[in-house]
Design a protein around this motif. Structure first.
Motif, PDB file in Angstrom:
ATOM      1  N   MET A 516       0.837  -1.189   0.000  1.00  0.00           N
ATOM      2  CA  MET A 516       0.000   0.000   0.000  1.00  0.00           C
ATOM      3  C   MET A 516       0.878   1.247   0.000  1.00  0.00           C
ATOM      4  N   ASN A 517       0.513   2.210  -0.824  1.00  0.00           N
ATOM      5  CA  ASN A 517       1.249   3.465  -0.945  1.00  0.00           C
ATOM      6  C   ASN A 517       0.252   4.618  -0.941  1.00  0.00           C
ATOM      7  N   LYS A 518       0.762   5.830  -0.816  1.00  0.00           N
ATOM      8  CA  LYS A 518      -0.100   7.002  -0.872  1.00  0.00           C
ATOM      9  C   LYS A 518       0.647   8.131  -1.542  1.00  0.00           C
ATOM     10  N   GLY A 519      -0.078   8.871  -2.386  1.00  0.00           N
ATOM     11  CA  GLY A 519       0.541  10.007  -3.054  1.00  0.00           C
ATOM     12  C   GLY A 519      -0.106  10.285  -4.389  1.00  0.00           C
ATOM     13  N   GLY A 520       0.485  11.210  -5.129  1.00  0.00           N
ATOM     14  CA  GLY A 520      -0.045  11.560  -6.435  1.00  0.00           C
ATOM     15  C   GLY A 520       0.218  10.455  -7.449  1.00  0.00           C
ATOM     16  N   ILE A 521      -0.824  10.028  -8.126  1.00  0.00           N
ATOM     17  CA  ILE A 521      -0.709   8.965  -9.124  1.00  0.00           C
ATOM     18  C   ILE A 521      -1.520   9.346 -10.350  1.00  0.00           C
ATOM     19  N   LYS A 522      -1.199   8.683 -11.451  1.00  0.00           N
ATOM     20  CA  LYS A 522      -1.945   8.871 -12.684  1.00  0.00           C
ATOM     21  C   LYS A 522      -2.249   7.503 -13.260  1.00  0.00           C
ATOM     22  N   LEU A 523      -3.487   7.344 -13.712  1.00  0.00           N
ATOM     23  CA  LEU A 523      -3.935   6.065 -14.237  1.00  0.00           C
ATOM     24  C   LEU A 523      -4.120   6.186 -15.744  1.00  0.00           C
ATOM     25  N   PHE A 524      -3.503   5.249 -16.492  1.00  0.00           N
ATOM     26  CA  PHE A 524      -3.568   5.253 -17.958  1.00  0.00           C
ATOM     27  C   PHE A 524      -4.243   3.968 -18.428  1.00  0.00           C
ATOM     28  N   VAL A 536      -6.502   9.432 -15.524  1.00  0.00           N
ATOM     29  CA  VAL A 536      -7.097   9.810 -14.244  1.00  0.00           C
ATOM     30  C   VAL A 536      -5.972  10.206 -13.299  1.00  0.00           C
ATOM     31  N   THR A 537      -6.052  11.401 -12.740  1.00  0.00           N
ATOM     32  CA  THR A 537      -5.063  11.868 -11.771  1.00  0.00           C
ATOM     33  C   THR A 537      -5.677  11.836 -10.383  1.00  0.00           C
ATOM     34  N   LEU A 538      -4.985  11.216  -9.457  1.00  0.00           N
ATOM     35  CA  LEU A 538      -5.496  11.051  -8.098  1.00  0.00           C
ATOM     36  C   LEU A 538      -4.411  11.367  -7.082  1.00  0.00           C
ATOM     37  N   ASN A 539      -4.838  11.805  -5.919  1.00  0.00           N
ATOM     38  CA  ASN A 539      -3.951  11.912  -4.762  1.00  0.00           C
ATOM     39  C   ASN A 539      -4.582  11.056  -3.675  1.00  0.00           C
ATOM     40  N   ASP A 540      -4.293   9.784  -3.725  1.00  0.00           N
ATOM     41  CA  ASP A 540      -5.042   8.834  -2.914  1.00  0.00           C
ATOM     42  C   ASP A 540      -4.158   7.631  -2.633  1.00  0.00           C
ATOM     43  N   ARG A 541      -4.681   6.726  -1.825  1.00  0.00           N
ATOM     44  CA  ARG A 541      -3.963   5.478  -1.590  1.00  0.00           C
ATOM     45  C   ARG A 541      -3.999   4.619  -2.851  1.00  0.00           C
ATOM     46  N   PHE A 542      -2.932   3.870  -3.060  1.00  0.00           N
ATOM     47  CA  PHE A 542      -2.934   2.919  -4.168  1.00  0.00           C
ATOM     48  C   PHE A 542      -2.145   1.685  -3.767  1.00  0.00           C
ATOM     49  N   ALA A 543      -2.408   0.591  -4.469  1.00  0.00           N
ATOM     50  CA  ALA A 543      -1.783  -0.692  -4.140  1.00  0.00           C
ATOM     51  C   ALA A 543      -1.028  -1.220  -5.352  1.00  0.00           C
ATOM     52  N   VAL A 544       0.094  -1.850  -5.067  1.00  0.00           N
ATOM     53  CA  VAL A 544       0.902  -2.478  -6.126  1.00  0.00           C
ATOM     54  C   VAL A 544       1.112  -3.937  -5.758  1.00  0.00           C
ATOM     55  N   PRO A 545       0.443  -4.867  -6.465  1.00  0.00           N
ATOM     56  CA  PRO A 545       0.635  -6.285  -6.175  1.00  0.00           C
ATOM     57  C   PRO A 545       1.699  -6.913  -7.072  1.00  0.00           C
ATOM     58  N   GLU A 546       2.230  -8.025  -6.630  1.00  0.00           N
ATOM     59  CA  GLU A 546       3.054  -8.864  -7.492  1.00  0.00           C
ATOM     60  C   GLU A 546       2.129  -9.873  -8.165  1.00  0.00           C
ATOM     61  N   ILE A 547       2.226  -9.969  -9.484  1.00  0.00           N
ATOM     62  CA  ILE A 547       1.350 -10.870 -10.229  1.00  0.00           C
ATOM     63  C   ILE A 547       2.062 -12.195 -10.438  1.00  0.00           C
TER      64      ILE A 547
END
Length: 737
Positions: A516-524, A536-547
């Motif tokens: 789990m991370n938090k900060g400015g992100i952009k979704l493409f 989509v530009t967000l300043n929110d929590r986001f998650a990065v999983p290993e696939i």
């Protein structure tokens, strides 16, 4: 589904209270209310022999003015009979008795209060109407002669700093419990009243320095017995407000369940006198911090025997302008009512015909039973709505859908900021409602094989706190062809909000080591999403999983600090799909209540609607049970199916004028109802071979037949002319011959 058994510990010991701080402010209490002559006596039967309240057809209205009235406005028998006849003539079947609401401030008037209630109850019963006594027993300081000076030891005490609150009694205090229950029992025996609306049963809310109520000796003792948690004696301890501490989370949950336990005790005692006595449980907010910190939760309240849960909705222009939030919130309350197969109520405060009909539509579309916060109803739509015969059997009707959105109190209580789950749930519901995708809201207890078998797609917005049993039910649901949209930490915590070390749900499908991370992100989302330049530009929590594995297809990437990661991905599992998002999609559409100075905030939710629709259709991967073919902008409809006869009831609400208010900051306008632009064409699943009939049952074109043709053996097409679609319309579809 049966009601779960609730075991209440009833062993109490006398606990020596610490000396309560002296409150000099109480010496300045001013008597703002005068004494009035006693009301006449009226004898009623001590043991009533009446049918239970028909809550499915409940229509309530105030007897007199709102809470602060003196109950002396209607005194003579002739005045009371005239008032009762007026309410009966409107179609009201339940009367709320208001006035001297904060009862502990007016105990000097108790004899007159009781006599007046006896007379009103007898007069209303003679006309077939029920009576609810609306009062508050926990707040001793408001107006009038406060009884608090007699019992300062009953006051709630701040658990953190040891100070008292001069406005709230602790319902865990056994002496207060005894007094309050005896007061209600005496009132019930002597007045034959049918129900009680008990407000403000909860814990005081800190406004200054993060006080935590209540920390009296009785609360500490009950907390230890129920949860084994010991409250810290150190005001600077890291325990306070620390949601990483399981003991703190258990304390937060206990505050909610302890309020429920008190209400169960009240219900148990009063039902010994009258088994059909009922309570209108009151909780204004459900999905947010207030519901937790105040100790009130509509879900827990609904477990009280004979509880009729509900809320208030102050119907003014600012409220009706924020209708997406209101309608989503009502979905949550309907979920509780449907779970127990009983209705819920709602207070409506109409200012004029325009706001009334709009709010009446919102509440009836959610199957809420109305409590009208008025004393007089003018000629017009208000009176027509109250007098109209029922068009739908609420008890037998459910939304025609196979899509469910989970609201989890387990996830709400896992975070300090309860909006980490509540806001995205509300956002998803707002999106589905505004785009006419029929959906249910679901509760934690609905995650079982029997309930899940009714659905094709589940939406789990950061539903982090799941039990192993709930996870097993979800895995079984997917194995049987169901699909799931989930996000962030879904399944990463157990039902108590504690980390398992690994995510049992997402790990099962190859998503591991979720960070789990938090900060400015952009979704493409390009090239999967048709609009090439969309992001989509967000300043929110986001998650990065290993696939783990190659079965996932990445639909969108997210970028943070110059690095790109898989953002949204989907995996085909048999006939179903698992769609996982590392960002909270529901927040893209979320619109909160309008709270500041009657101003409308800029709302950007609709520009994300096509993107969310692509997410939804990709995961659903099939034909919806109903789908808009041509629907005017701003027209919202709900489709119900009656299980008793197979009929469909379509309720429509024209929100076009109110949607125009979302374009930017500015004062609210008056007269904002606009006609729908064109007719409505909708395809609906309605298996059969005969051509069904469709009739307008409530609108300007009442009784008019509208076109409804069969497309195939499964689907029909409903075509409603635009001139029928006023503010609120209802169409009924029956099987043809």
């Amino acid at each position: 589904m049966g009601r779960p058994a609730i075991v209440i510990k009833q062993k109490w010991e006398i606990y020596t209270m610490k000396k309560v701080m002296k409150m000099a402010v109480l010496l300045g209490i001013v008597l703002l209310q005068a004494c009035y002559p006693a009301a006449k006596n009226c004898v009623v039967k001590e043991e009533p022999d009446k049918k239970s309240m028909d809550l499915w057809n409940f229509t309530g209205m105030n007897w007199s003015l709102w809470n602060r009235n003196t109950r002396e406005q209607i005194l003579s028998d002739s005045e009371m009979e005239k008032r009762a006849d007026y309410l009966k003539g409107l179609g009201v079947n339940t009367v709320f008795i208001n006035g001297l609401h904060f009862r502990l401030s007016f105990l000097d008037r108790n004899k007159r209060t009781l006599e007046q209630l006896k007379r009103v109850t007898a007069i209303c019963h003679a006309r077939g109407m029920k009576v609810i006594e609306h009062l508050d027993l926990t707040i001793p300081l408001y107006l009038g002669t406060s009884d608090m000076l007699k019992h300062p030891e009953w006051l709630q005490i701040d658990a953190r700093y040891g100070s008292t609150v001069a406005r709230w009694y602790c319902f865990n205090n056994p002496d207060f419990q005894k007094w309050s229950i005896n007061y209600l029992k005496d009132l019930l025996r002597k007045t034959d009243v049918d129900g009680f609306s008990l407000d403000e049963v909860g814990y005081s809310i800190s406004r200054i320095k993060e006080e935590i109520f209540c920390g009296c000796g009785y609360c500490r003792k009950k907390l230890k017995e129920d949860t084994r948690v010991l409250l810290s004696e150190n005001s600077n301890s890291l325990f306070w407000n620390n949601y990483d501490d399981s003991a703190w989370r258990r304390y937060v949950k206990w505050r909610i369940t302890s309020k429920r336990d008190y209400m169960i005790k009240v219900s148990d005692e009063l039902r010994k006198i009258r088994p059909d006595i009922f309570f209108t449980g009151y909780n204004t907010n459900f999905a947010n911090v207030y519901a937790r910190d105040h100790g009130g939760c509509m879900w827990e309240d609904s477990k009280v025997p004979n509880m009729f849960t509900g809320i208030e909705i102050w119907v003014r222009l600012s409220t009706t302008a924020s209708f997406p939030f209101i309608m989503a919130d009502l979905k949550l309350r309907s979920a509780i009512a449907d779970h127990w197969n009983r209705p819920s109520w709602i207070i409506v405060t109409p200012e004029d015909d325009e706001t009334f009909i709009f709010t009446w539509a919102m509440t009836r579309m959610a199957k809420q039973r109305p409590w009208i916060n008025k004393t007089l109803i003018p000629e017009g739509q208000m009176k027509k709505c109250l007098a109209a015969p029922p068009f739908m059997n609420d008890e037998n009707c459910r939304i025609l859908t196979d899509i469910g959105v989970l609201f989890s109190t387990q996830a709400r209580d896992a975070y300090k900021d309860s909006s980490a789950h509540g806001f995205p749930v509300t956002g998803w519901l707002e999106f589905l409602i505004m785009n006419n995708i029929q959906a249910d809201a679901l509760m934690d207890d609905d995650l079982n094989p029997e309930i899940l078998s009714k659905y094709r797609l589940l939406i789990l917005p950061n539903s982090s706190a799941l039990s192993e049993k709930q996870i097993a039910a979800l895995i079984s649901f997917i194995e049987k062809g169901g699909s799931v949209i989930c996000s962030l930490e879904t399944g990463g915590l157990n039902e108590n909000g504690e980390s398992r070390g690994s995510n049992l749900f997402l790990n099962h499908y190859g998503l591991k080591n979720i960070k789990m991370n938090k900060g400015g992100i952009k979704l493409f989302p390009s090239p999967w999403y048709d609009e090439k330049d969309f992001s989509v530009t967000l300043n929110d929590r986001f998650a990065v999983p290993e696939i783990d594995g190659k079965d996932f297809k990445v639909l969108a990437e997210l970028e943070s600090q110059g690095k790109r990661y898989p953002g949204i991905m989907i995996k085909k599992i048999g006939k179903g799909n698992l769609l996982y998002s590392g960002v909270e999609l529901g927040n893209l559409y979320f619109m909160n209540e309008i709270l500041k100075g009657g101003k409308i905030p800029v709302w950007h939710g609709e520009k994300y609607a096509p993107f969310l629709m692509k997410i939804l259709t990709t995961a659903y991967d099939g034909r919806f049970l109903s789908a808009p073919v041509k629907v005017p902008d701003g027209l919202i409809y709900y489709i119900y199916k009656d299980s008793s006869n197979g009929s469909l009831i379509i309720q429509t609400l024209n929100t076009a004028g109110r949607k125009n208010l979302f374009q930017g900051d500015g004062p609210l306008k008056e007269k904002i109802t606009y006609p729908a632009n064109g007719g409505m064409v909708v395809d609906i699943l309605y298996p059969g071979s005969a051509r069904p009939s469709a009739t307008v049952v409530q609108a300007d074109g009442n009784g008019r037949t509208v076109e409804c043709k069969r497309l195939d053996s499964e689907y029909i097409r409903l075509d409603v002319p635009g001139e029928i679609l006023k503010t609120y319309s209802i169409i009924r579809i029956d099987k043809g011959e």
